[in-house]
Write an enzyme that holds these catalytic residues in place. Structure first.
Site, mmCIF file in Angstrom:
data_model
loop_
_atom_site.group_PDB
_atom_site.id
_atom_site.type_symbol
_atom_site.label_atom_id
_atom_site.label_comp_id
_atom_site.label_asym_id
_atom_site.label_seq_id
_atom_site.Cartn_x
_atom_site.Cartn_y
_atom_site.Cartn_z
ATOM 1 N N ASN A 46 6.437 38.759 49.669
ATOM 2 C CA ASN A 46 5.337 37.333 50.097
ATOM 3 C C ASN A 46 5.127 36.784 49.097
ATOM 4 O O ASN A 46 4.891 37.311 48.175
ATOM 5 C CB ASN A 46 4.676 38.453 51.665
ATOM 6 C CG ASN A 46 3.516 39.067 51.151
ATOM 7 O OD1 ASN A 46 3.253 38.961 50.395
ATOM 8 N ND2 ASN A 46 4.355 40.152 51.587
ATOM 9 N N LYS A 60 22.938 45.942 40.412
ATOM 10 C CA LYS A 60 22.362 45.213 40.783
ATOM 11 C C LYS A 60 23.749 44.333 41.693
ATOM 12 O O LYS A 60 24.970 44.651 40.839
ATOM 13 C CB LYS A 60 22.933 44.471 39.797
ATOM 14 C CG LYS A 60 22.109 42.529 39.809
ATOM 15 C CD LYS A 60 22.218 42.383 38.446
ATOM 16 C CE LYS A 60 21.492 40.269 38.913
ATOM 17 N NZ LYS A 60 22.779 39.364 37.798
#
Ligand code: CTP
Length: 401
Positions: A209, A288
């Protein structure tokens, strides 16, 4: 914290005299210049050499022999002292002080002193309870001396009750309180959380955030400045950690939860400024994740609400929460305050310019149980931190009275 402070310790003849050694060493470590006066009785228990080694100064024992450059030791000590302590204070020294006697270097110096004088009684419980001693203690208080309460417990002689010397930590806190009234968090152990947690998706990506950590770091810095022992549990930020706080680095909400719970019992106050991710990816890919032609759906699972858990397990702690809202500020904040069992909550509407993430300022409302709301103007985060600690100090006084 005591840099530049001249502290005189008067040691008198009781078994607790050896504990004045600890006190001397603690004060020297805190930066004070410590000068020790020993009475004849004190020297029966501890040798002056031990105090000289720890304080780095010659111990004063005689009214009539002054260190080089000092004309009158009692006047010189009285003139230089920022604070004086009588540790331990026997029944005899308190009686002499209460009636203005000046028959040795310590009592003579005390009469000449204009600085605050802290008296730490230590003696057998029956002596301590004796009406004459209690009358003298009352009289000393009335005369402006600061009397520390003795500890309660088993004494060197085997008796039980009040009369043990106060803990060195408590004496040091009293010194801080007297010499630095702005140190109103001296003796408080506080835990602050900061930053936005990062919830990994794969080795190169995470969910997080916009929290910068500035509010939490400002809270930690302000608490250190006010004398608290500060634990700062921080998610990643770009900020320099404040000097004097103990730092615990974490990434995820789970790690933050663990650190906070480990510390919870030993702290008096928790301020949860961190923006904790409510959700984390259910599975974290070892490799990934490669893009494909189709979209990607991430399944999220809920993180523990740390503050809610703290609220459930609250015993003596003061709990302060934050709420960053974009709508229905007061209503949402009140719900969080009640649900998380908080002592108060700092709410801010992050859509307002000058409030919220990444800025150096904030516009907050302090929301209290019972309905009181204090709306603060836009202010620097450090200033807001001090306003929050002001409220904590008020609550602590209420709780410890
Ligand atoms: N908090 C926490 N653990 C979480 C989520 C929030 O300890 N998993 C704490 C925050 O540190 C903050 C307070 O709870 O002090 C309120 O956080 P906020 O994100 O505003 O509220 P939530 O309870 O998560 O509710 P919502 O996200 O639905 O507004």
């Amino acid at each position: 914290m005591l840099k530049g402070k001249f502290v005189v310790i008067g040691v008198t003849g009781g078994i607790a005299a050896h504990r004045a050694l600890d006190l001397t060493s603690t004060l020297v470590k805190a930066g004070a210049e410590v000068h020790v006066i020993m009475t004849r009785g004190a020297r029966e228990f501890v040798g002056p050499l031990a105090f000289e080694a720890l304080s780095g100064n010659r111990v004063h024992v005689d009214t009539f022999s002054a260190p080089p450059g000092w004309r009158y030791p009692h006047l010189e000590l009285a003139r230089r002292a920022d604070i004086a302590l009588v540790v331990p204070a026997t029944a005899n020294i308190m009686a002499k002080m209460a009636y203005g006697m000046a028959d040795d270097l310590l009592t003579t110096s005390i009469l000449a002193m204009t600085c605050p004088i802290v008296v730490c009684p230590a003696m057998n419980v029956y002596m301590y309870r004796n009406d004459i001693v209690q009358e003298n203690i009352k009289r000393l208080r009335k005369l402006g001396f600061i009397l520390m309460e003795p500890g309660v417990g088993r004494q060197a002689c085997g008796d039980e009750g009040p009369g043990r010397l106060a803990a060195v930590e408590d004496i040091v806190n009293m010194i801080k309180k007297v010499l630095m009234p702005e140190c109103d968090l001296a003796g408080s152990r506080v835990l602050v959380t900061a930053g936005g947690t990062r919830e990994p998706i794969d080795p190169v990506r995470y969910i997080s955030n916009r929290s910068s950590g500035k509010m939490g770091y400002a809270l930690a810095e302000a608490a250190v400045n006010r004398g608290a022992v500060v634990h700062l549990v921080t998610a990643p930020t770009c900020l320099e950690p404040p000097d004097g706080a103990k730092i615990y680095y974490v990434n995820t909400a789970i790690e933050m939860f663990r650190e906070v719970m480990n510390l919870y019992r030993e702290v008096d106050v928790v301020v949860k400024a961190a923006a904790v991710s409510d959700y984390r990816p259910k599975t974290v890919s070892d490799q990934k994740i490669k893009k494909s032609d189709s979209g990607l759906v991430l399944e999220l699972e809920k993180n523990t609400d740390i503050l809610y858990e703290l609220g459930k397990q609250k015993t003596h702690q003061i709990l302060v929460g934050f709420a960053a809202e974009t709508e229905d500020l007061i209503k949402n904040a009140r719900q969080k305050l009640a649900k998380k069992n908080l002592d108060f909550l700092v709410a801010n509407d992050v859509t307002q310019p000058g409030a919220g993430f990444g800025t150096d300022t904030n516009i907050a409302k302090l929301i209290f149980p019972g309905g009181r709301i204090e709306s603060l103007p836009m202010m620097d985060k450090l200033e807001l931190a001090d306003r929050i600690w002001d409220e904590v100090v008020k609550l602590r006084h209420g709780k410890t009275k």
